[in-house]
Design a protein around this motif. Structure first.
Motif, PDB file in Angstrom:
ATOM      1  N   TRP A 337       0.819  -1.156   0.038  1.00 39.64           N
ATOM      2  CA  TRP A 337      -0.155  -0.006   0.098  1.00 39.64           C
ATOM      3  C   TRP A 337       0.881   1.224  -0.148  1.00 39.64           C
ATOM      4  O   TRP A 337       0.348   2.257  -0.490  1.00 39.64           O
ATOM      5  CB  TRP A 337      -0.801   0.249   1.189  1.00 39.64           C
ATOM      6  N   GLN A 338       2.150   1.193   0.654  1.00 43.43           N
ATOM      7  CA  GLN A 338       2.896   2.269   0.602  1.00 43.43           C
ATOM      8  C   GLN A 338       3.394   2.256  -0.714  1.00 43.43           C
ATOM      9  O   GLN A 338       3.641   3.746  -1.094  1.00 43.43           O
ATOM     10  CB  GLN A 338       4.207   1.579   1.240  1.00 43.43           C
ATOM     11  N   ILE A 339       3.783   1.335  -1.443  1.00 38.47           N
ATOM     12  CA  ILE A 339       4.087   1.362  -2.884  1.00 38.47           C
ATOM     13  C   ILE A 339       2.965   2.224  -3.798  1.00 38.47           C
ATOM     14  O   ILE A 339       3.199   3.131  -4.542  1.00 38.47           O
ATOM     15  CB  ILE A 339       4.696   0.183  -3.445  1.00 38.47           C
ATOM     16  N   VAL A 340       1.820   1.463  -3.470  1.00 39.21           N
ATOM     17  CA  VAL A 340       0.737   2.203  -4.229  1.00 39.21           C
ATOM     18  C   VAL A 340       0.427   3.584  -4.189  1.00 39.21           C
ATOM     19  O   VAL A 340       0.301   4.517  -5.093  1.00 39.21           O
ATOM     20  CB  VAL A 340      -0.615   1.570  -4.020  1.00 39.21           C
ATOM     21  N   GLU A 341       0.642   4.090  -2.730  1.00 33.41           N
ATOM     22  CA  GLU A 341       0.468   5.591  -2.577  1.00 33.41           C
ATOM     23  C   GLU A 341       1.767   6.406  -3.100  1.00 33.41           C
ATOM     24  O   GLU A 341       1.464   7.544  -3.779  1.00 33.41           O
ATOM     25  CB  GLU A 341       0.422   5.695  -0.932  1.00 33.41           C
ATOM     26  N   LYS A 342       2.825   5.796  -2.997  1.00 34.10           N
ATOM     27  CA  LYS A 342       4.202   6.606  -3.341  1.00 34.10           C
ATOM     28  C   LYS A 342       4.061   6.495  -4.754  1.00 34.10           C
ATOM     29  O   LYS A 342       4.454   7.874  -5.205  1.00 34.10           O
ATOM     30  CB  LYS A 342       5.388   5.428  -3.108  1.00 34.10           C
ATOM     31  N   TYR A 343       3.732   5.784  -5.713  1.00 29.44           N
ATOM     32  CA  TYR A 343       3.716   6.123  -7.160  1.00 29.44           C
ATOM     33  C   TYR A 343       2.495   6.142  -7.792  1.00 29.44           C
ATOM     34  O   TYR A 343       2.353   6.510  -9.044  1.00 29.44           O
ATOM     35  CB  TYR A 343       4.410   4.721  -8.167  1.00 29.44           C
ATOM     36  N   GLY A 344       1.484   6.279  -7.214  1.00 34.03           N
ATOM     37  CA  GLY A 344       0.012   6.522  -7.547  1.00 34.03           C
ATOM     38  C   GLY A 344      -0.461   5.442  -8.571  1.00 34.03           C
ATOM     39  O   GLY A 344      -0.846   6.024  -9.706  1.00 34.03           O
ATOM     40  N   VAL A 345      -0.185   4.463  -8.033  1.00 38.28           N
ATOM     41  CA  VAL A 345      -0.744   3.044  -8.936  1.00 38.28           C
ATOM     42  C   VAL A 345      -2.185   3.367  -9.115  1.00 38.28           C
ATOM     43  O   VAL A 345      -2.924   3.644  -8.429  1.00 38.28           O
ATOM     44  CB  VAL A 345      -0.382   1.971  -8.005  1.00 38.28           C
ATOM     45  N   THR A 346      -2.417   2.957 -10.506  1.00 39.34           N
ATOM     46  CA  THR A 346      -3.818   3.018 -10.934  1.00 39.34           C
ATOM     47  C   THR A 346      -4.524   1.655 -11.077  1.00 39.34           C
ATOM     48  O   THR A 346      -5.746   1.407 -11.012  1.00 39.34           O
ATOM     49  CB  THR A 346      -4.151   4.086 -12.235  1.00 39.34           C
ATOM     50  N   ILE A 347      -3.808   0.777 -11.619  1.00 38.85           N
ATOM     51  CA  ILE A 347      -4.140  -0.684 -11.851  1.00 38.85           C
ATOM     52  C   ILE A 347      -3.423  -1.516 -10.698  1.00 38.85           C
ATOM     53  O   ILE A 347      -1.977  -1.790 -11.049  1.00 38.85           O
ATOM     54  CB  ILE A 347      -3.883  -0.976 -13.397  1.00 38.85           C
ATOM     55  N   LYS A 367      -5.777   1.144   5.719  1.00 39.57           N
ATOM     56  CA  LYS A 367      -6.407   2.499   6.091  1.00 39.57           C
ATOM     57  C   LYS A 367      -5.431   3.422   6.140  1.00 39.57           C
ATOM     58  O   LYS A 367      -5.612   4.817   6.330  1.00 39.57           O
ATOM     59  CB  LYS A 367      -7.298   2.359   7.181  1.00 39.57           C
ATOM     60  N   LYS A 368      -4.036   3.176   6.578  1.00 38.18           N
ATOM     61  CA  LYS A 368      -2.965   4.124   6.702  1.00 38.18           C
ATOM     62  C   LYS A 368      -2.664   4.703   5.609  1.00 38.18           C
ATOM     63  O   LYS A 368      -1.745   5.910   5.591  1.00 38.18           O
ATOM     64  CB  LYS A 368      -1.557   3.600   7.174  1.00 38.18           C
ATOM     65  N   HIS A 369      -2.965   4.427   4.387  1.00 34.63           N
ATOM     66  CA  HIS A 369      -2.377   4.902   3.087  1.00 34.63           C
ATOM     67  C   HIS A 369      -3.548   5.554   2.328  1.00 34.63           C
ATOM     68  O   HIS A 369      -4.783   5.085   2.450  1.00 34.63           O
ATOM     69  CB  HIS A 369      -1.689   3.720   2.219  1.00 34.63           C
ATOM     70  N   ASP A 370      -3.173   6.488   1.579  1.00 36.50           N
ATOM     71  CA  ASP A 370      -4.027   7.105   0.618  1.00 36.50           C
ATOM     72  C   ASP A 370      -4.063   6.376  -0.799  1.00 36.50           C
ATOM     73  O   ASP A 370      -2.894   6.366  -1.605  1.00 36.50           O
ATOM     74  CB  ASP A 370      -3.516   8.435   0.176  1.00 36.50           C
ATOM     75  N   LEU A 371      -5.078   5.641  -1.061  1.00 42.59           N
ATOM     76  CA  LEU A 371      -5.130   4.721  -2.153  1.00 42.59           C
ATOM     77  C   LEU A 371      -6.162   5.126  -3.266  1.00 42.59           C
ATOM     78  O   LEU A 371      -6.426   4.221  -4.038  1.00 42.59           O
ATOM     79  CB  LEU A 371      -5.469   3.328  -1.804  1.00 42.59           C
ATOM     80  N   SER A 372      -6.387   6.640  -3.080  1.00 44.60           N
ATOM     81  CA  SER A 372      -7.464   7.156  -4.060  1.00 44.60           C
ATOM     82  C   SER A 372      -6.876   6.920  -5.631  1.00 44.60           C
ATOM     83  O   SER A 372      -7.795   7.277  -6.253  1.00 44.60           O
ATOM     84  CB  SER A 372      -7.702   8.449  -3.573  1.00 44.60           C
ATOM     85  N   THR A 373      -5.705   6.606  -5.863  1.00 45.24           N
ATOM     86  CA  THR A 373      -5.490   6.762  -7.441  1.00 45.24           C
ATOM     87  C   THR A 373      -5.902   5.454  -8.111  1.00 45.24           C
ATOM     88  O   THR A 373      -5.969   5.405  -9.095  1.00 45.24           O
ATOM     89  CB  THR A 373      -3.841   6.870  -7.407  1.00 45.24           C
ATOM     90  N   LEU A 374      -5.891   4.344  -7.141  1.00 43.00           N
ATOM     91  CA  LEU A 374      -6.318   3.215  -7.824  1.00 43.00           C
ATOM     92  C   LEU A 374      -7.749   3.338  -8.372  1.00 43.00           C
ATOM     93  O   LEU A 374      -8.683   3.939  -8.077  1.00 43.00           O
ATOM     94  CB  LEU A 374      -6.774   2.138  -6.673  1.00 43.00           C
ATOM     95  N   ARG A 375      -7.737   2.609  -9.608  1.00 48.46           N
ATOM     96  CA  ARG A 375      -9.029   2.514 -10.620  1.00 48.46           C
ATOM     97  C   ARG A 375      -9.482   1.085 -10.786  1.00 48.46           C
ATOM     98  O   ARG A 375     -10.667   0.878 -10.785  1.00 48.46           O
ATOM     99  CB  ARG A 375      -8.549   2.998 -11.845  1.00 48.46           C
TER     100      ARG A 375
END
Ligand code: ATP
Ligand code: MG
Length: 649
Positions: A337-347, A367-375
């Protein structure tokens, strides 16, 4: 995308018009349909025929066409304004990072290709890669493909024996490995394992060694054999230009050994043209690729999922692929989730086993991470239990992202049955892979090969060829025919039916449900049950994190289900809980499915790709020898099964 409903009240009668229309077009005129997609890639020469079906089941796609995988994944994008876009974002387990733009990737692929060329490797040769998840692996794959050298990637978690078996089968002349790899803070000394393998693998003349862990601070010795072993950095020219070799569409791009869940691994051979077209198309349909996408597929490149959706899929589309070297829960369960947040992962694309594990740790880590870029969220590898599906959808995806449950195999090259938000998103049902993709003529048939009515369990089949299909099994065409085409084909009637050996059901809405492997079906008093059905019922109980169900011979019922259960954090085994689980299965599925015994274990035997190895559990249960264990992740898991059985006595 329009505003179709995302989740499904099952009673809703939703007609996926656009999807139906595309599927219909693909089945009515496959040659035209696939030619249109193939034209989006660059060919040195266009094919003469889209599908050559003159020698079934050895189907050949885009025959007469000349293409190069490396050119399409790299060079093509330089002309499209993508030189400075990140092609690969790599994150090491210790937290170090590397980014390669498309131009840098192009430079590296050329330099690496020069190394292979200087060693005298040419089109028609085979090369083996035994490398951890570092950028050198995809660079080498692309470099080999550039020259028409057929590669085989051996997962770096495999033992010396497993590596030797694969090298020998593929008859590789060159092996590329590394000094070592990091796993959970420890160094795995790959070169030493490779040396051991090479004693059993005489075809290898040259070994190239990537300086990986020693360049990153590890203090290990790396023995090199004079005249055979070379450090990569000593072979690499400062710069090089190596022209991509146009190869026939049917030229083998790679050989990949299946994960071996059910027995001796098979050397699946994939073509260049058909494979690339299929991976390219499925990326569009399933992941609805947009130019700005950042894709994080967590599979190791040693598996087909990594080949198709870490390397070729994203790179063919010129998007950014994220590669991560380590474990999902190291040093903490929020590493991904850290990685998703850090690079703005979408898929984001992963396996049910990982979802179940992360679920076990609890949602606070997510929940600790901003995962809002995920699509879009994807899963592959095993049936996903509805419980894990819901957690993934709600906790990870914030109820915003469709889950694409993708059914496919090493043999199919790319995704076959899955939601296709890139065409039209259909209402999702947790646990169902929904519909076959365009061009995939899938069905569920009974023992005798007749189509099963809706709701009835049977065998999944594919009734016509598709571009991503395997060409054969390496060096064993007879096993290819026997394994995949014998069960339901009727050659005398000119009918060839591909048999994936999975158990399945189609429901009233035409949705496909994969119920487990065909050879693991449990037959209780004349009823057949897929392992996934009972396992999902168990996992839907709040105490259960994971379950494996196998059939045990029974004098009265023929067979009875026996379950091995891993509990979620905070629950302890007890007689009461055992009873409660039995009741829970009875209520969910009925008396037929009730396990005759439930054993509590700390972990289940799994393949190195994370799949439950039921055949091994069954062997231990029946006191037999467990057979081929090369892909077993952790030997201790077998002792765990033995201990549980012992305690129960
Ligand atoms: P082997 O063929 O050597 O026994 P394997 O079948 O595990 O190994 P893979 O090709 O990696 O090797 O896995 C494909 C299998 O994984 C499928 O046949 C199916 O059983 C299972 N599978 C993959 N995706 C899904 C999915 N979305 N739902 C259910 N099962 C799946
Ligand atoms: Mg298989």
């Amino acid at each position: 995308m329009t505003s179709e409903p995302k989740t499904l009240p099952t009673e809703a009668r939703f007609i996926p018009k656009r999807l139906e229309e595309v599927r219909k077009r693909a089945l009515e005129n496959p040659e035209e349909f696939f030619a249109e997609i193939a034209r989006e890639l660059e060919w040195f020469k266009t094919w003469d025929k889209v599908l050559d079906d003159s020698n079934p089941p050895f189907y050949r796609w885009f025959v007469g066409g000349l293409i190069n995988a490396s050119y399409n994944a790299v060079d093509r994008h330089l002309k499209r304004g993508l030189r400075n876009k990140a092609a690969i974002i790599w994150e090491g387990e210790p937290g170090d990072t590397r980014v390669l733009t498309y131009y840098q990737l192009y430079r590296e692929v050329n330099r690496f290709a020069a190394v292979l060329e200087n060693l005298g490797l040419r089109k028609g040769d085979t090369i083996a890669f035994y490398l951890p998840m570092i950028p050198e692996l995809p660079i080498f794959m692309l470099a080999a493909a550039r020259l028409g050298i057929t590669f085989t990637v051996v997962f770096s978690g495999f033992s010396a024996k497993a590596l030797a078996e694969r090298i020998n089968d593929a008859k590789a002349k060159v092996l590329v490995t590394a000094d070592g790899g990091f796993r959970r803070g420890k160094v795995i000394e790959l070169k030493k394992i490779a040396d051991e393998a090479l004693e059993m693998a005489p075809s290898v003349e040259t070994v190239i060694v990537v300086k990986n862990v020693t360049a990153r601070g590890a203090k290990i010795d790396v023995p090199l054999t004079e005249g055979r072993d070379y450090w990569l950095h000593n072979l690499l020219p400062a710069h090089a230009k190596v022209d991509p070799v146009p190869v026939e569409s049917t030229h083998p791009l790679f050989i990949l050994y299946t994960s071996g869940t059910t027995g001796k691994p098979k050397g699946v051979v994939h073509s260049t043209g058909g494979y690339l077209v299929w991976v390219y198309a499925t990326m569009k349909w399933v992941f609805d690729v947009k130019p700005d996408d950042v894709m994080f597929c967590t599979a190791d490149i040693g598996w087909i999922t990594g080949h198709s959706y870490v390397v070729f899929g994203p790179l063919l589309h010129g998007i950014t692929t994220v590669m991560y070297e380590g474990a999902p829960d190291y040093p903490a369960p929020d590493r991904w989730w850290q990685i998703v947040e850090k690079y703005g992962v979408t898929i984001f694309y992963t396996a049910p086993t990982a979802i179940r594990m992360l679920m076990r740790y609890g949602e606070e880590w997510v929940k600790k991470h901003d995962l809002s870029t995920l699509r879009i969220l994807g899963t592959v590898g095993e049936p996903i239990n509805p419980e894990a599906w819901k957690w993934y959808y709600t906790v990870v995806g914030g109820e915003r992202c469709p889950i694409v449950d993708t059914w496919w195999q090493t043999e199919t090259g790319g995704i076959m049955i899955s939601p296709a938000p890139g065409i039209q998103l259909v209402p999702l049902k947790p646990g169902s892979a929904t519909y076959p993709l365009p061009g995939v003529d899938a069905d569920v048939v009974c023992e005798d090969g007749s189509p099963c009515p809706p709701g009835q369990r049977g065998y999944l089949v594919i009734k016509r060829p598709w571009p991503g299909m395997l060409m054969t099994l390496w060096g064993d065409p007879e096993r290819y025919v026997r394994t995949y085409w014998q069960r339901f084909s009727k050659p005398e009637e000119g009918k060839w039916i591909y048999y994936p050996a999975d158990y399945a059901m189609k429901d009233e809405d035409g949705y496909f449900w994969i119920l487990g492997r065909a050879d693991e079906v449990i037959k209780v008093a004349g009823h057949r049950l897929g392992t996934a059905e009972i396992e999902s019922a168990l996992v839907s109980h709040p105490a259960v994190a994971e379950a494996a169900v196998v059939g045990k011979p029974d004098p009265v019922k023929g067979e009875v289900p026996v379950a091995f259960v891993v509990l979620r954090q905070g629950y302890t085994p007890s007689e009461e809980l055992r009873h409660e689980l039995v009741e829970h299965v009875r209520k969910t599925l009925g008396p037929i499915a009730v396990p005759a015994a439930i054993f509590f274990v700390e972990k289940l035997p799994k393949t190195r790709s994370g799949k439950i190895m039921r055949r091994v559990i069954k062997a231990v249960l029946l006191g037999k020898t467990p057979g081929d264990l090369t892909t077993l992740e952790d030997e201790a898991s077998l002792d765990e099964i033995r201990r549980a059985l012992e305690e129960f006595k």
